[in-house]
Write an enzyme that holds these catalytic residues in place. Sequence first.
Site, mmCIF file in Angstrom:
data_model
loop_
_atom_site.group_PDB
_atom_site.id
_atom_site.type_symbol
_atom_site.label_atom_id
_atom_site.label_comp_id
_atom_site.label_asym_id
_atom_site.label_seq_id
_atom_site.Cartn_x
_atom_site.Cartn_y
_atom_site.Cartn_z
ATOM 1 N N ASN A 1 0.883 -1.170 0.000
ATOM 2 C CA ASN A 1 0.000 0.000 0.000
ATOM 3 C C ASN A 1 0.919 1.217 0.000
ATOM 4 O O ASN A 1 1.476 1.589 1.033
ATOM 5 C CB ASN A 1 -0.884 -0.047 1.256
ATOM 6 C CG ASN A 1 -1.879 1.101 1.307
ATOM 7 O OD1 ASN A 1 -1.839 2.005 0.467
ATOM 8 N ND2 ASN A 1 -2.749 1.063 2.290
ATOM 9 N N GLU B 1 -8.199 -5.311 4.980
ATOM 10 C CA GLU B 1 -8.079 -4.982 3.560
ATOM 11 C C GLU B 1 -6.871 -5.660 2.935
ATOM 12 O O GLU B 1 -6.908 -6.065 1.772
ATOM 13 C CB GLU B 1 -7.967 -3.455 3.395
ATOM 14 C CG GLU B 1 -9.287 -2.744 3.649
ATOM 15 C CD GLU B 1 -9.144 -1.267 3.924
ATOM 16 O OE1 GLU B 1 -8.693 -0.915 5.036
ATOM 17 O OE2 GLU B 1 -9.484 -0.459 3.057
ATOM 18 N N ARG C 1 -12.462 15.460 7.023
ATOM 19 C CA ARG C 1 -13.248 15.810 5.822
ATOM 20 C C ARG C 1 -14.687 16.154 6.200
ATOM 21 O O ARG C 1 -15.260 15.526 7.090
ATOM 22 C CB ARG C 1 -13.265 14.645 4.829
ATOM 23 C CG ARG C 1 -11.908 14.333 4.264
ATOM 24 C CD ARG C 1 -12.020 13.260 3.173
ATOM 25 N NE ARG C 1 -10.761 12.574 3.035
ATOM 26 C CZ ARG C 1 -10.620 11.254 3.058
ATOM 27 N NH1 ARG C 1 -11.676 10.459 3.188
ATOM 28 N NH2 ARG C 1 -9.431 10.708 2.938
ATOM 29 N N HIS D 1 -13.106 2.671 -0.281
ATOM 30 C CA HIS D 1 -13.103 1.653 0.791
ATOM 31 C C HIS D 1 -13.736 0.334 0.306
ATOM 32 O O HIS D 1 -14.192 -0.472 1.109
ATOM 33 C CB HIS D 1 -13.940 2.104 2.016
ATOM 34 C CG HIS D 1 -13.343 3.215 2.823
ATOM 35 N ND1 HIS D 1 -14.129 4.125 3.482
ATOM 36 C CD2 HIS D 1 -12.071 3.536 3.111
ATOM 37 C CE1 HIS D 1 -13.363 4.986 4.130
ATOM 38 N NE2 HIS D 1 -12.095 4.653 3.916
ATOM 39 N N ARG E 1 -2.529 -1.976 -3.555
ATOM 40 C CA ARG E 1 -3.748 -1.185 -3.367
ATOM 41 C C ARG E 1 -3.671 0.000 -4.336
ATOM 42 O O ARG E 1 -2.688 0.745 -4.324
ATOM 43 C CB ARG E 1 -3.830 -0.681 -1.936
ATOM 44 C CG ARG E 1 -5.021 0.199 -1.743
ATOM 45 C CD ARG E 1 -5.045 0.850 -0.387
ATOM 46 N NE ARG E 1 -6.237 1.669 -0.291
ATOM 47 C CZ ARG E 1 -6.322 2.771 0.440
ATOM 48 N NH1 ARG E 1 -5.286 3.167 1.146
ATOM 49 N NH2 ARG E 1 -7.433 3.445 0.493
#
Length: 405
Positions: free
Chosen positions: A7, A379, A239, A178, A90
């Site tokens: 990643n 993940e 955010r 996601h 990823r």
Amino acid sequence: MKILVLNSGSSSIKFQLFSMKERKVLASGLIEQIGEPLGKIKLNSLHRKEPMVQKLIIPNHEHGIEIISSFLIDDKIIESLDKLDGIGHRVVHGGEFNEAQLINDDIMQEINKNISLAPIHNPANIAGIKAAEIEAPNIPQVAVFDTAFHQTMPPHAYTYALPYDLCQKLHIRRYGFHGTSHKYIAEEAAKILKKPLSKCNLITLHLGGGASVAAIKNGKCIDTSMGLSPLEGLIMGTRSGDLDPAIIFYLKRVENLKLHEIDTILNKQSGLKGICGTNDLREVQEKMKDGDERAKLAFDMFCYHIKKYIGSYYAVLGRVDAIIFTGGIGENSADVRYQSCEGLSHLGIILDKKRNSTNSTHIESKKSVVKALVIPTNEELEIAKLTQRIIQGQKIPQNSGCLNN
Ligand code: ADP
């Protein structure tokens, strides 16, 4: 079969090396501050009691992969990167790819094309892929996209009500993110519910630093809260989530802010942080205990938005088998889960206070029609599984809705 999962961020590489037979992590680590005067490494393997932590100069991603390679060899995890069966990357924005892809020149071109849609993430992901290709040129590499699982959304869910031709020209649509996490927890939920995923209707909530929710019907995503970018939807650490786009013009007009400054406000200075000064939910909860009213407001807003999305996705799904919580907040904050589901008994959602407080897998009460589950996401394992599947040539779409393990 050994699969390395990478990643890559703009100045970091996170990795895990899996032995797929036992689904076991053989080694893992994080390389940070790549390209800065002094980088940092933290590397661990199953032969160690403590991770190896060091500070050293790491000029670029290629050097980062060299460090990982030497570590794996020195720790006798693998003889060389050539002994790997595959490397899974990823990749944040996969545009309209609906499944993971074996990387070749054409796929790289497509990932490059999506840079305009993910200007921070995709270039970093590309740097990781290129570095891995240099270090392990003979090993198949697979791109696993955060967006792929959401590609089953119907047009009425993914189209924005903007001029249609403009959206077509610029590829403006809801993509969702996601996806690897939503897919993983949906598959795990199906196992727990003892039902094929293709028969499960689920609301999956990934609540971490970023946060998103997905409506999954018969195993396929039919809506999700993040849109063209990860800015839309739930309130997040920094955010804003959903807001009236007119606020952007107002800020520009009245405060004379530049677009990049507004971008920074919405992405990095809003959300929990914008309301109460911290993006860490644990700190928000601590501040609340000390009577901080802004922290209480931030917490209430965070849970209120989750509740609104649960309600709207309940409406679009019609029947819900389970709602699932994951991510740092979803897995650990009993208070967020409780407050987000409070008052939803008329929808058949009732949490059990005691089970919820211990982060048990099942947190619904006996009276609850809808199951409520806490499932830690993984993940990296999902990327490794998809990489293995692509390498073995069983190209099962990420969104096939099969019960695939
Ligand atoms: P990221 O999206 O960066 O991977 P995580 O999934 O680790 O982030 O989630 C980070 C969030 O989880 C932070 O807001 C953190 O405060 C929250 N968190 C982690 N542990 C707990 C806990 N025990 N209780 C409440 N919140 C927690």
